[in-house]
Motif scaffolding. Structure first.
Motif, PDB file in Angstrom:
ATOM      1  N   MET A   1     -24.828  -2.189  -8.949  1.00 40.46           N
ATOM      2  CA  MET A   1     -23.839  -1.141  -9.179  1.00 40.46           C
ATOM      3  C   MET A   1     -22.772  -1.656 -10.142  1.00 40.46           C
ATOM      4  N   PHE A   2     -22.442  -0.856 -11.124  1.00 43.22           N
ATOM      5  CA  PHE A   2     -21.459  -1.240 -12.122  1.00 43.22           C
ATOM      6  C   PHE A   2     -20.125  -0.593 -11.780  1.00 43.22           C
ATOM      7  N   LEU A   3     -19.105  -1.412 -11.624  1.00 45.98           N
ATOM      8  CA  LEU A   3     -17.768  -0.893 -11.341  1.00 45.98           C
ATOM      9  C   LEU A   3     -16.941  -0.901 -12.610  1.00 45.98           C
ATOM     10  N   LEU A   4     -16.304   0.211 -12.897  1.00 44.75           N
ATOM     11  CA  LEU A   4     -15.443   0.302 -14.064  1.00 44.75           C
ATOM     12  C   LEU A   4     -14.094  -0.336 -13.750  1.00 44.75           C
ATOM     13  N   THR A   5     -13.626  -1.180 -14.638  1.00 41.09           N
ATOM     14  CA  THR A   5     -12.299  -1.755 -14.464  1.00 41.09           C
ATOM     15  C   THR A   5     -11.262  -0.699 -14.804  1.00 41.09           C
ATOM     16  N   GLN A   6     -10.036  -0.966 -14.419  1.00 43.73           N
ATOM     17  CA  GLN A   6      -8.961  -0.027 -14.760  1.00 43.73           C
ATOM     18  C   GLN A   6      -8.845   0.084 -16.282  1.00 43.73           C
ATOM     19  N   GLU A   7      -9.015  -1.043 -16.987  1.00 44.79           N
ATOM     20  CA  GLU A   7      -8.938  -1.011 -18.446  1.00 44.79           C
ATOM     21  C   GLU A   7     -10.001  -0.087 -19.030  1.00 44.79           C
ATOM     22  N   THR A   8     -11.220  -0.162 -18.506  1.00 46.19           N
ATOM     23  CA  THR A   8     -12.306   0.679 -18.997  1.00 46.19           C
ATOM     24  C   THR A   8     -12.034   2.149 -18.698  1.00 46.19           C
ATOM     25  N   ARG A   9     -11.538   2.429 -17.508  1.00 43.17           N
ATOM     26  CA  ARG A   9     -11.225   3.819 -17.149  1.00 43.17           C
ATOM     27  C   ARG A   9     -10.138   4.380 -18.060  1.00 43.17           C
ATOM     28  N   VAL A  10      -9.119   3.580 -18.333  1.00 52.49           N
ATOM     29  CA  VAL A  10      -8.032   4.036 -19.201  1.00 52.49           C
ATOM     30  C   VAL A  10      -8.545   4.225 -20.626  1.00 52.49           C
ATOM     31  N   ALA A  11      -9.386   3.306 -21.102  1.00 50.30           N
ATOM     32  CA  ALA A  11      -9.963   3.455 -22.443  1.00 50.30           C
ATOM     33  C   ALA A  11     -10.774   4.742 -22.529  1.00 50.30           C
ATOM     34  N   ASN A  12     -11.561   5.034 -21.509  1.00 52.11           N
ATOM     35  CA  ASN A  12     -12.341   6.281 -21.487  1.00 52.11           C
ATOM     36  C   ASN A  12     -11.420   7.491 -21.521  1.00 52.11           C
ATOM     37  N   GLU A  13     -10.344   7.427 -20.772  1.00 52.30           N
ATOM     38  CA  GLU A  13      -9.397   8.544 -20.736  1.00 52.30           C
ATOM     39  C   GLU A  13      -8.699   8.701 -22.091  1.00 52.30           C
ATOM     40  N   LEU A  14      -8.350   7.593 -22.721  1.00 53.42           N
ATOM     41  CA  LEU A  14      -7.735   7.662 -24.055  1.00 53.42           C
ATOM     42  C   LEU A  14      -8.704   8.298 -25.053  1.00 53.42           C
ATOM     43  N   GLN A  15      -9.974   7.952 -24.951  1.00 60.09           N
ATOM     44  CA  GLN A  15     -10.972   8.543 -25.849  1.00 60.09           C
ATOM     45  C   GLN A  15     -11.104  10.044 -25.609  1.00 60.09           C
ATOM     46  N   LYS A  16     -11.041  10.470 -24.350  1.00 61.61           N
ATOM     47  CA  LYS A  16     -11.070  11.904 -24.045  1.00 61.61           C
ATOM     48  C   LYS A  16      -9.854  12.597 -24.658  1.00 61.61           C
ATOM     49  N   MET A  17      -8.692  11.965 -24.516  1.00 64.31           N
ATOM     50  CA  MET A  17      -7.467  12.543 -25.060  1.00 64.31           C
ATOM     51  C   MET A  17      -7.577  12.698 -26.582  1.00 64.31           C
ATOM     52  N   MET A  18      -8.220  11.715 -27.227  1.00 62.96           N
ATOM     53  CA  MET A  18      -8.424  11.801 -28.677  1.00 62.96           C
ATOM     54  C   MET A  18      -9.354  12.968 -28.999  1.00 62.96           C
ATOM     55  N   THR A  19     -10.426  13.103 -28.244  1.00 67.02           N
ATOM     56  CA  THR A  19     -11.400  14.174 -28.463  1.00 67.02           C
ATOM     57  C   THR A  19     -10.740  15.539 -28.312  1.00 67.02           C
ATOM     58  N   TRP A  20      -9.839  15.657 -27.340  1.00 65.13           N
ATOM     59  CA  TRP A  20      -9.185  16.935 -27.072  1.00 65.13           C
ATOM     60  C   TRP A  20      -7.939  17.141 -27.940  1.00 65.13           C
ATOM     61  N   ASN A  21      -7.741  16.267 -28.924  1.00 60.96           N
ATOM     62  CA  ASN A  21      -6.581  16.342 -29.818  1.00 60.96           C
ATOM     63  C   ASN A  21      -5.251  16.297 -29.073  1.00 60.96           C
ATOM     64  N   LEU A  22      -5.203  15.468 -28.017  1.00 59.10           N
ATOM     65  CA  LEU A  22      -3.971  15.307 -27.250  1.00 59.10           C
ATOM     66  C   LEU A  22      -3.167  14.095 -27.707  1.00 59.10           C
ATOM     67  N   VAL A  23      -3.686  13.402 -28.708  1.00 56.84           N
ATOM     68  CA  VAL A  23      -2.988  12.239 -29.270  1.00 56.84           C
ATOM     69  C   VAL A  23      -2.520  12.608 -30.671  1.00 56.84           C
ATOM     70  N   PRO A  24      -1.221  12.500 -30.932  1.00 55.64           N
ATOM     71  CA  PRO A  24      -0.719  12.826 -32.267  1.00 55.64           C
ATOM     72  C   PRO A  24      -1.413  11.977 -33.340  1.00 55.64           C
ATOM     73  N   VAL A  25      -1.592  12.565 -34.489  1.00 55.71           N
ATOM     74  CA  VAL A  25      -2.265  11.883 -35.603  1.00 55.71           C
ATOM     75  C   VAL A  25      -1.607  10.534 -35.899  1.00 55.71           C
ATOM     76  N   SER A  26      -0.291  10.477 -35.783  1.00 57.73           N
ATOM     77  CA  SER A  26       0.442   9.249 -36.102  1.00 57.73           C
ATOM     78  C   SER A  26       0.083   8.083 -35.185  1.00 57.73           C
ATOM     79  N   ALA A  27      -0.485   8.369 -34.008  1.00 53.59           N
ATOM     80  CA  ALA A  27      -0.817   7.311 -33.054  1.00 53.59           C
ATOM     81  C   ALA A  27      -2.319   7.074 -32.935  1.00 53.59           C
TER      82      ALA A  27
END
Length: 69
Positions: free
Chosen positions: A1-27
């Motif tokens: 069983m593979f457990l996601l670290t908190q860092e991996t979960r946050v990275a995945n969430e950041l990528q989702k935020m980018m996909t949904w255009n929730l991150v300003p272009v400047s960042a």
């Protein structure tokens, strides 16, 4: 069983935020770099606290979302 670290979960969430255009272009370049660094283990969430406050705010939003899953 593979457990996601908190860092991996946050990275995945950041990528989702980018996909949904929730991150300003400047960042987006910083967030992409941070995602890569979190995924490959070259940086921890604690180390990111010293970044630009605007970027840290985006990271905190992703941490909150990742914690709800």
């Amino acid at each position: 069983m593979f457990l996601l670290t908190q860092e991996t979960r946050v990275a995945n969430e950041l990528q989702k935020m980018m996909t949904w255009n929730l991150v300003p272009v400047s960042a987006q370049e910083d967030i992409n770099e941070i995602c890569d660094s979190l995924m490959n283990g070259s940086v921890t969430l604690n180390e990111l606290e010293n970044r630009d406050p605007f970027v840290v705010e985006i990271i905190h939003k992703a941490m909150n979302q990742a914690g709800k899953q």
